[in-house]
Design a protein around this motif. Sequence first.
Motif, PDB file in Angstrom:
ATOM      1  N   ILE A   1       0.841  11.718   5.749  1.00 32.81           N
ATOM      2  CA  ILE A   1       0.212  12.365   4.593  1.00 32.81           C
ATOM      3  C   ILE A   1      -0.320  13.747   4.974  1.00 32.81           C
ATOM      4  O   ILE A   1      -0.074  14.734   4.287  1.00 32.81           O
ATOM      5  N   PHE A   2      -1.018  13.802   6.110  1.00 30.69           N
ATOM      6  CA  PHE A   2      -1.603  15.090   6.493  1.00 30.69           C
ATOM      7  C   PHE A   2      -0.537  16.087   6.963  1.00 30.69           C
ATOM      8  O   PHE A   2      -0.752  17.288   6.922  1.00 30.69           O
ATOM      9  N   GLY A   3       0.615  15.577   7.409  1.00 29.19           N
ATOM     10  CA  GLY A   3       1.685  16.462   7.882  1.00 29.19           C
ATOM     11  C   GLY A   3       2.634  16.863   6.765  1.00 29.19           C
ATOM     12  O   GLY A   3       3.621  17.564   6.994  1.00 29.19           O
TER      13      GLY A   3
ATOM     14  N   GLU B   1       0.830   6.524   9.122  1.00 32.30           N
ATOM     15  CA  GLU B   1       0.909   6.832   7.696  1.00 32.30           C
ATOM     16  C   GLU B   1      -0.018   7.998   7.344  1.00 32.30           C
ATOM     17  O   GLU B   1       0.316   8.846   6.525  1.00 32.30           O
ATOM     18  N   LEU B   2      -1.182   8.003   7.976  1.00 32.13           N
ATOM     19  CA  LEU B   2      -2.120   9.101   7.729  1.00 32.13           C
ATOM     20  C   LEU B   2      -1.542  10.423   8.226  1.00 32.13           C
ATOM     21  O   LEU B   2      -1.636  11.449   7.556  1.00 32.13           O
ATOM     22  N   ARG B   3      -0.921  10.381   9.408  1.00 30.91           N
ATOM     23  CA  ARG B   3      -0.294  11.598   9.934  1.00 30.91           C
ATOM     24  C   ARG B   3       0.803  12.084   8.997  1.00 30.91           C
ATOM     25  O   ARG B   3       1.023  13.281   8.836  1.00 30.91           O
TER      26      ARG B   3
ATOM     27  N   CYS C   1      -1.394   2.514  10.451  1.00 24.79           N
ATOM     28  CA  CYS C   1      -2.231   3.321   9.551  1.00 24.79           C
ATOM     29  C   CYS C   1      -2.327   4.752  10.058  1.00 24.79           C
ATOM     30  O   CYS C   1      -2.278   5.710   9.281  1.00 24.79           O
ATOM     31  N   ASP C   2      -2.474   4.886  11.358  1.00 24.45           N
ATOM     32  CA  ASP C   2      -2.538   6.204  11.969  1.00 24.45           C
ATOM     33  C   ASP C   2      -1.261   6.994  11.640  1.00 24.45           C
ATOM     34  O   ASP C   2      -1.315   8.165  11.255  1.00 24.45           O
TER      35      ASP C   2
ATOM     36  N   ILE D   1       0.756   4.316  -2.647  1.00 23.80           N
ATOM     37  CA  ILE D   1       0.472   5.684  -2.202  1.00 23.80           C
ATOM     38  C   ILE D   1       1.583   6.645  -2.640  1.00 23.80           C
ATOM     39  O   ILE D   1       1.327   7.759  -3.080  1.00 23.80           O
TER      40      ILE D   1
ATOM     41  N   HIS E   1       0.822  -1.213   0.000  1.00 23.24           N
ATOM     42  CA  HIS E   1       0.000   0.000   0.000  1.00 23.24           C
ATOM     43  C   HIS E   1       0.860   1.268   0.000  1.00 23.24           C
ATOM     44  O   HIS E   1       0.534   2.235  -0.686  1.00 23.24           O
ATOM     45  N   ASP E   2       1.961   1.246   0.745  1.00 23.29           N
ATOM     46  CA  ASP E   2       2.837   2.426   0.772  1.00 23.29           C
ATOM     47  C   ASP E   2       3.377   2.752  -0.611  1.00 23.29           C
ATOM     48  O   ASP E   2       3.416   3.910  -1.010  1.00 23.29           O
TER      49      ASP E   2
ATOM     50  N   LEU F   1      -1.626  -2.733  13.662  1.00 23.93           N
ATOM     51  CA  LEU F   1      -2.051  -2.307  12.323  1.00 23.93           C
ATOM     52  C   LEU F   1      -2.750  -0.945  12.389  1.00 23.93           C
ATOM     53  O   LEU F   1      -2.525  -0.075  11.541  1.00 23.93           O
ATOM     54  N   MET F   2      -3.553  -0.723  13.420  1.00 23.15           N
ATOM     55  CA  MET F   2      -4.188   0.587  13.581  1.00 23.15           C
ATOM     56  C   MET F   2      -3.148   1.685  13.771  1.00 23.15           C
ATOM     57  O   MET F   2      -3.239   2.759  13.186  1.00 23.15           O
TER      58      MET F   2
END
Lengths: 322, 322
Positions: free
Chosen positions: A150-152, A146-148, A143-144, A87, A83-84, A139-140
């Motif tokens: 992207i948003f950061g 990776e999301l940070r 993902c958290d 992305i 997935h990385d 896993l949570m």
Amino acid sequence: MLLPFLEPVQEELALVEARLRAVAAGAYAPLAAALQSLLDSGGKRLRPALAILAARFYPPANPEAVIAAAAALEMLHTATLVHDDLIDGALLRRGHATLNASWDQGSTVLAGDYIFARAAAFAAETGNPRVISLFAQTLMTICDGELRQIFGHLDWEQPREEYYRRIFSKTASLFAASTESGAVLSGAPEMAVQALRDYGRYLGMAFQMVDDILDFTGDEEVMGKPVGSDLRQGILTLPVFYFLQEHPHQREALRALVEKGDGGDSLAQAVEMIRLSSAIEAARAEARGFVARARDALRSLPAVPPRQTLYELADFVVERHL
Amino acid sequence: MLLPFLEPVQEELALVEARLRAVAAGAYAPLAAALQSLLDSGGKRLRPALAILAARFYPPANPEAVIAAAAALEMLHTATLVHDDLIDGALLRRGHATLNASWDQGSTVLAGDYIFARAAAFAAETGNPRVISLFAQTLMTICDGELRQIFGHLDWEQPREEYYRRIFSKTASLFAASTESGAVLSGAPEMAVQALRDYGRYLGMAFQMVDDILDFTGDEEVMGKPVGSDLRQGILTLPVFYFLQEHPHQREALRALVEKGDGGDSLAQAVEMIRLSSAIEAARAEARGFVARARDALRSLPAVPPRQTLYELADFVVERHL
């Protein structure tokens, strides 16, 4: 492919490998081919090795559960890579074409999902509720993180703590889960479980810091992927934080180069600015500090051979070039 | 939002909803908002209802485990929707904007992964190895089905069995897992577990067939998404198989319209050809047949009130318009 100091766990690693290969063999044909090639592209299998070694301090009640946990950890890691790479739009990893380089977006997403599911099935096989739960929580956390990330993206105001948080989430949490699972499955006393978890966590932090340094200093040939890929994606890593701390007056110049987004010359210039600065050495010193903390965490454990292997593994993490 | 015949399980469904909402509340801010909106877009919560009802035939040893399993099933379903919508490029679902309509690809992939992970954590909470393992296996089956759908795209030679296999994988497997988990957690005898699993599987098959029919006959306003979306993606569903069987001489004409790929007029013409043919009624008859098999599966179970609810749920599935 086997790292020399992992020889003591060679047999168990071969069992893990066999389980991973069986997954590939049993899947729907196009997926089977993709899985095969992901396994061939040869990770170092550090996470399975960590779980197996951590389970060696106390005799495991059920050695098969340790192998299943190790397979779960490597599968989970593989799924996140799939997935990385999608992305990030990465076309190469370890010198091999990524799955998304040849597959469309949809199939790549689903292949990653399938691998997550297979990882969950391996975790379920351990039959240990704590390990299964740890697996899901990790896993949570990943993902958290990776999301940070992207948003950061391109947030030049973020504190350095945000960096630590991200690398814990995306890397160290899985290293910690690896040693913790092994320890739990061996029935180790809680103090030992925590010590091994700490070792995994510190080691994972150091591992990611070194990865982030290599993204500036690495040899493209050896790494099998282009340098500067973090900056290209607007991800600020430890060397950048040190650079900004040491050269506050060059902040806007760096920012302009990175954000110019021509992808080529200006980015190469930004990478060069950091690569030639003292930021690299400062970051490396910090990574060494984390390795030292990882080693310290082992002190309270019985002085059995796996402890020596974990020391060597820790040293490898900071000295490696890929 | 609550379907009237689900009133007997209203309380448990509210507990499930509370657990789902707590996940949203506890997540990283951007993700929390996304989860909130996914939950608001209001599915029918059929899978949690199935698990809860299936657990009612024999008194559950641990009612909290049933709620956790129900939450796991709905989260798993939600995660697959997030990835499906991304893969299909769908911008609307149930009249609400999809996550990928406002988020970039990477964040959407990760949001789906996070929801998978949370689902796995709920499954782990049940503490029941069979349920946890079933959960992981079902996720594998779903991904396998979705991959087959992508790779089988515009394959006009595929046998109808391939369609059954796909809809079992992508839909019926999760319905079956729902009733099976509930039954297992209630400590039902194995015969009853299998009967409830069969009910879920047949119901799921019928449910997906009706979905595939509605994609031709549905009202866009009521459905909250455009009609003909399967054909637009080159996915051949039951009405198409019946159409081709009944009008073999129109095969090339249909194929040409679908593959023209102008997305508009020719596709609308293809949808119209099938919608006005007897293929729709034939497909509906087959869906009714599966509902009858679902009802039959319940016959061996104790004649307690939840059985009546499951009968009503089965009837709803074929009569629904969205």
